[in-house]
Design a protein around this motif. Structure first.
Motif, PDB file in Angstrom:
ATOM      1  N   ILE A   1       0.974  -1.198   0.012  1.00  0.00           N
ATOM      2  CA  ILE A   1       0.163  -0.601  -0.046  1.00  0.00           C
ATOM      3  C   ILE A   1       0.658   0.958  -0.804  1.00  0.00           C
ATOM      4  O   ILE A   1       1.808   1.143   0.518  1.00  0.00           O
ATOM      5  CB  ILE A   1      -1.131  -0.183   0.990  1.00  0.00           C
ATOM      6  CG1 ILE A   1      -0.094  -0.135   2.887  1.00  0.00           C
ATOM      7  CG2 ILE A   1      -2.046  -1.027   1.170  1.00  0.00           C
ATOM      8  CD1 ILE A   1      -0.804   0.103   3.904  1.00  0.00           C
TER       9      ILE A   1
ATOM     10  N   GLU B   1      -2.553   5.706   2.874  1.00  0.00           N
ATOM     11  CA  GLU B   1      -2.748   4.440   3.371  1.00  0.00           C
ATOM     12  C   GLU B   1      -2.153   3.893   4.999  1.00  0.00           C
ATOM     13  O   GLU B   1      -2.633   3.514   5.809  1.00  0.00           O
ATOM     14  CB  GLU B   1      -3.391   3.041   2.034  1.00  0.00           C
ATOM     15  CG  GLU B   1      -4.630   2.116   3.583  1.00  0.00           C
ATOM     16  CD  GLU B   1      -4.111   1.376   1.624  1.00  0.00           C
ATOM     17  OE1 GLU B   1      -5.363  -0.138   2.548  1.00  0.00           O
ATOM     18  OE2 GLU B   1      -4.586   1.634   0.873  1.00  0.00           O
TER      19      GLU B   1
ATOM     20  N   GLU C   1      -2.645   5.781   7.921  1.00  0.00           N
ATOM     21  CA  GLU C   1      -4.239   5.686   8.222  1.00  0.00           C
ATOM     22  C   GLU C   1      -4.596   4.189   9.117  1.00  0.00           C
ATOM     23  O   GLU C   1      -5.095   4.658   9.895  1.00  0.00           O
ATOM     24  CB  GLU C   1      -5.434   5.804   7.397  1.00  0.00           C
ATOM     25  CG  GLU C   1      -5.494   6.961   6.180  1.00  0.00           C
ATOM     26  CD  GLU C   1      -6.097   6.966   4.959  1.00  0.00           C
ATOM     27  OE1 GLU C   1      -6.321   5.586   4.450  1.00  0.00           O
ATOM     28  OE2 GLU C   1      -6.866   7.728   4.221  1.00  0.00           O
ATOM     29  N   LYS C   2      -3.650   3.747   8.678  1.00  0.00           N
ATOM     30  CA  LYS C   2      -3.801   2.023   9.456  1.00  0.00           C
ATOM     31  C   LYS C   2      -2.619   2.393  10.839  1.00  0.00           C
ATOM     32  O   LYS C   2      -3.658   1.472  11.762  1.00  0.00           O
ATOM     33  CB  LYS C   2      -2.895   1.051   8.415  1.00  0.00           C
ATOM     34  CG  LYS C   2      -4.198   0.697   7.367  1.00  0.00           C
ATOM     35  CD  LYS C   2      -5.468   0.245   7.685  1.00  0.00           C
ATOM     36  CE  LYS C   2      -5.905  -0.409   6.476  1.00  0.00           C
ATOM     37  NZ  LYS C   2      -7.667  -0.697   6.898  1.00  0.00           N
TER      38      LYS C   2
ATOM     39  N   ASP D   1     -10.957   9.758  -1.913  1.00  0.00           N
ATOM     40  CA  ASP D   1     -10.154   9.360  -1.643  1.00  0.00           C
ATOM     41  C   ASP D   1      -8.656   8.959  -2.542  1.00  0.00           C
ATOM     42  O   ASP D   1      -7.455   9.297  -2.738  1.00  0.00           O
ATOM     43  CB  ASP D   1      -9.763   8.044  -0.733  1.00  0.00           C
ATOM     44  CG  ASP D   1     -10.228   8.209   0.579  1.00  0.00           C
ATOM     45  OD1 ASP D   1     -10.445   7.336   1.612  1.00  0.00           O
ATOM     46  OD2 ASP D   1     -10.329   9.414   1.225  1.00  0.00           O
ATOM     47  N   ASP D   2      -9.458   8.417  -3.557  1.00  0.00           N
ATOM     48  CA  ASP D   2      -8.036   7.880  -5.424  1.00  0.00           C
ATOM     49  C   ASP D   2      -8.729   8.994  -6.182  1.00  0.00           C
ATOM     50  O   ASP D   2      -8.406   8.244  -7.490  1.00  0.00           O
ATOM     51  CB  ASP D   2      -8.721   6.531  -5.295  1.00  0.00           C
ATOM     52  CG  ASP D   2     -10.123   5.962  -5.500  1.00  0.00           C
ATOM     53  OD1 ASP D   2     -11.288   6.704  -4.725  1.00  0.00           O
ATOM     54  OD2 ASP D   2     -10.397   4.689  -5.040  1.00  0.00           O
TER      55      ASP D   2
END
Length: 267
Positions: A12, A16, A19-20, A224-225
Motif C-alpha cells: 500500500i 493508507e 491511516e492504518k 480518497d482516490d
C-alpha cells in the motif's frame, strides 16, 4: 513447478499506511500488542494474506516496529500523527517514512527520486524478478507515496486551494453574477492539498456564474482516490474555469490508475 514470487515491497502507499497506523494508535497508543490485535484495529478479522501484507507495509514505512508477534506504533508514526499537515516536523517525518522501504530508496537512487515514466520503472522492476502484477502494484504505491510527500511539502494553505479551485469573480462578472457561490469545507484546518484530498468528509468545491446564454455551474468532489466532476456549461468561459480547476487538482491523482483487480490478485 515453483510458483513465481516477487521480492518484498510495500503493498500500500504511505497515505493508507498512515491511516492504518493511526487506527492502531487511536486504540492502543504505543503499547506493545500482538500482531493479530493490530490487524483487528486496522479492520481485519484475522491474520491472513491481506492483513499480513498491510502489516508488513506499515512496518516497511517504519510506522510500526517490533519483533516476533509483538508490535507497537513507532515514534516516527507519532511524529506524523501528532503534528499538523504542512508543518516542518510532519514533512520531515513523511520524508523519512517514504524512504524507509528499501525498494523505494533503491528506486529513488536509480531514477532521481522517481523522475521517470511508469514504463521505465516497470521495465526495471521486471529485471529485478518482479512479476508484472506486482510491478504494477509497486509503481502505484511508489507514486502515491511520492505525491503525498510532494503535496505536503508544497506548504499550500487551504485558502490557496480555494483560490485555485474557485477564484473570486472579476468585477465585470460580479456585476451580473447573482449565483456565484463557494461551498464551505467543514472540519478541515489550514492544511496542504494532500489533507484536502484525504478528508473523509468528501468536500466539494462549487462555483456558479451567469454566462451569455445561461447559468453555468460545476462542482468537484474530492475523494480518497479520485476527483468527481459534475458540470453544466453554456459558454467557453465556463469550460475554461473547469479546465483551470482540474489543472490545479491534477497533482492529487496518480499518473496512471492501477488495475485494482490485478493488485488484489498479486497480494
Amino acid at each position: 513447478m515453483a510458483k513465481a514470487r516477487s521480492p518484498q515491497y510495500p503493498a500500500i502507499g504511505l497515505k493508507e499506511a498512515i491511516e492504518k497506523a493511526t487506527e492502531v494508535y487511536n486504540n492502543d497508543y504505543q503499547n506493545p500488542i500482538p500482531r493479530a490485535v493490530a490487524a483487528a484495529h486496522m479492520g481485519y478479522q484475522s491474520l491472513n494474506g491481506k492483513s499480513l501484507g498491510v502489516l508488513s507495509a506499515v512496518l516497511k514505512y517504519g510506522l510500526l516496529e517490533g519483533r516476533g508477534d509483538q508490535t507497537r506504533v513507532s515514534d516516527l508514526a507519532v511524529a506524523i500523527i501528532a503534528h499538523p499537515p504542512g508543518s516542518n516536523e510532519r514533512v520531515a517525518a513523511l520524508r523519512e517514512a517514504a524512504s524507509s522501504p528499501e525498494l523505494f530508496a533503491e528506486l529513488d537512487a536509480r531514477f532521481q527520486s522517481g523522475k521517470a515514466s511508469d514504463q521505465a520503472l516497470r521495465s526495471y522492476l521486471l529485471t529485478q524478478k518482479f512479476i508484472p502484477t506486482a510491478a504494477d502494484a509497486v509503481i502505484r504505491s511508489y507514486r502515491e507515496t511520492k505525491q503525498l510527500v510532494e503535496a505536503e511539502s508544497s506548504g499550500y494553505n487551504i485558502n490557496d486551494v480555494f483560490e485555485m479551485l474557485a477564484p473570486a469573480p472579476s468585477a465585470e462578472e460580479a456585476a451580473r453574477n447573482t449565483f456565484y457561490s463557494q461551498s464551505v469545507l467543514h472540519n478541515i484546518p489550514t492544511a496542504s492539498i494532500a489533507t484536502v484530498a484525504a478528508n473523509s468528509g468528501r468536500p466539494t468545491v462549487t462555483i456558479s456564474w451567469v454566462g451569455e446564454k445561461g447559468v453555468s455551474e460545476s462542482s468537484i468532489a474530492i475523494k480518497d482516490d479520485r476527483l468527481e466532476l459534475a458540470a453544466l456549461l453554456y459558454d467557453q468561459a465556463g469550460v475554461q474555469k473547469v479546465i483551470d480547476r482540474l489543472s490545479a487538482m491534477k497533482a492529487l491523482l496518480p499518473e496512471k490508475a492501477a488495475d485494482l483487480k490485478k493488485e488484489e490478485a498479486a497480494n
